[in-house]
Write a protein that holds these residues in place. Structure first.
Motif, short mmCIF file in Angstrom:
data_model
loop_
_atom_site.label_atom_id
_atom_site.label_comp_id
_atom_site.label_asym_id
_atom_site.label_seq_id
_atom_site.Cartn_x
_atom_site.Cartn_y
_atom_site.Cartn_z
N ARG A 171 0.83 -1.22 0.00
CA ARG A 171 0.00 0.00 0.00
C ARG A 171 0.85 1.25 0.00
N ARG A 172 1.89 1.25 0.82
CA ARG A 172 2.75 2.43 0.95
C ARG A 172 3.51 2.71 -0.34
N GLY A 190 0.54 2.39 -3.50
CA GLY A 190 -0.63 3.23 -3.36
C GLY A 190 -1.96 2.56 -3.60
N THR A 191 -2.04 1.24 -3.38
CA THR A 191 -3.33 0.56 -3.58
C THR A 191 -3.80 -0.04 -2.28
#
Length: 136
Positions: A131-132, A135-136
Motif C-alpha cells: 500500500r505504501r 498506493g493501492t
C-alpha cells in the motif's frame, strides 16, 4: 532492500506463495494474501492443515515442494523457530524474494537465504508495504 528496488519487485511480481496461509478471516495469514489477491496477484496458499481445500481461487498445497512453477514472492507466516525446517524447501523453490512477515525472525535462516542469493525482507508486513509503495 532499497525502496526503489522493492517497489520494482512488487510491481513486476505476479505469483505469491503464502507459507502458512490460513482460512480464518481475522488472521493476517488470511487477510494479507486476500489483499494481494484483490490487488491482482496469483496466490499459491501453502498449509498442510488445509491441503486440498481452496483459498483465493487455488487449491491449498501441503508444502512448498508441491509448487511446480516459478514464484516471485514467498510470503511467510510461520514462527521464526519453525523456519529451519522449511529452509531446504525454500532453497529448492528459489523464489525471487522471501518476505518474512512482522515479528518473524531467524538469523540463521536469513543468513542462509542471503548466502544463497535469495533477496529477503524481514519483519515487515507485505500488505502495508505494498500500500505504501504502490498506493493501492
Amino acid at each position: 532492500m532499497e525502496e526503489t528496488l522493492l517497489k520494482e519487485r512488487l510491481r513486476k511480481a505476479r505469483t505469491v506463495a503464502v507459507l502458512g496461509a490460513h482460512k480464518d478471516p481475522v488472521r493476517p495469514a488470511f487477510y494479507v494474501p486476500r489483499y494481494l489477491f484483490r490487488a491482482g496477484y496469483r496466490i499459491l496458499p501453502v498449509n498442510p492443515r488445509f491441503a486440498g481445500e481452496e483459498l483465493f481461487g487455488e487449491r491449498v498445497l501441503g508444502n512448498l515442494q508441491e509448487i511446480q512453477e516459478p514464484v516471485d514472492i514467498l510470503d511467510v507466516f510461520r514462527p521464526g523457530e519453525a523456519l529451519p525446517a522449511h529452509l531446504p524447501e525454500i532453497l529448492a523453490l528459489r523464489p525471487g524474494l522471501v518476505w518474512l512477515q512482522v515479528g518473524i525472525r531467524n538469523p540463521t535462516v536469513e543468513e542462509a537465504l542471503l548466502g544463497a542469493g535469495i533477496p529477503l525482507v524481514v519483519d515487515r508486513c507485505l500488505m502495508v508495504e505494498h500500500r505504501r509503495l504502490l498506493g493501492t
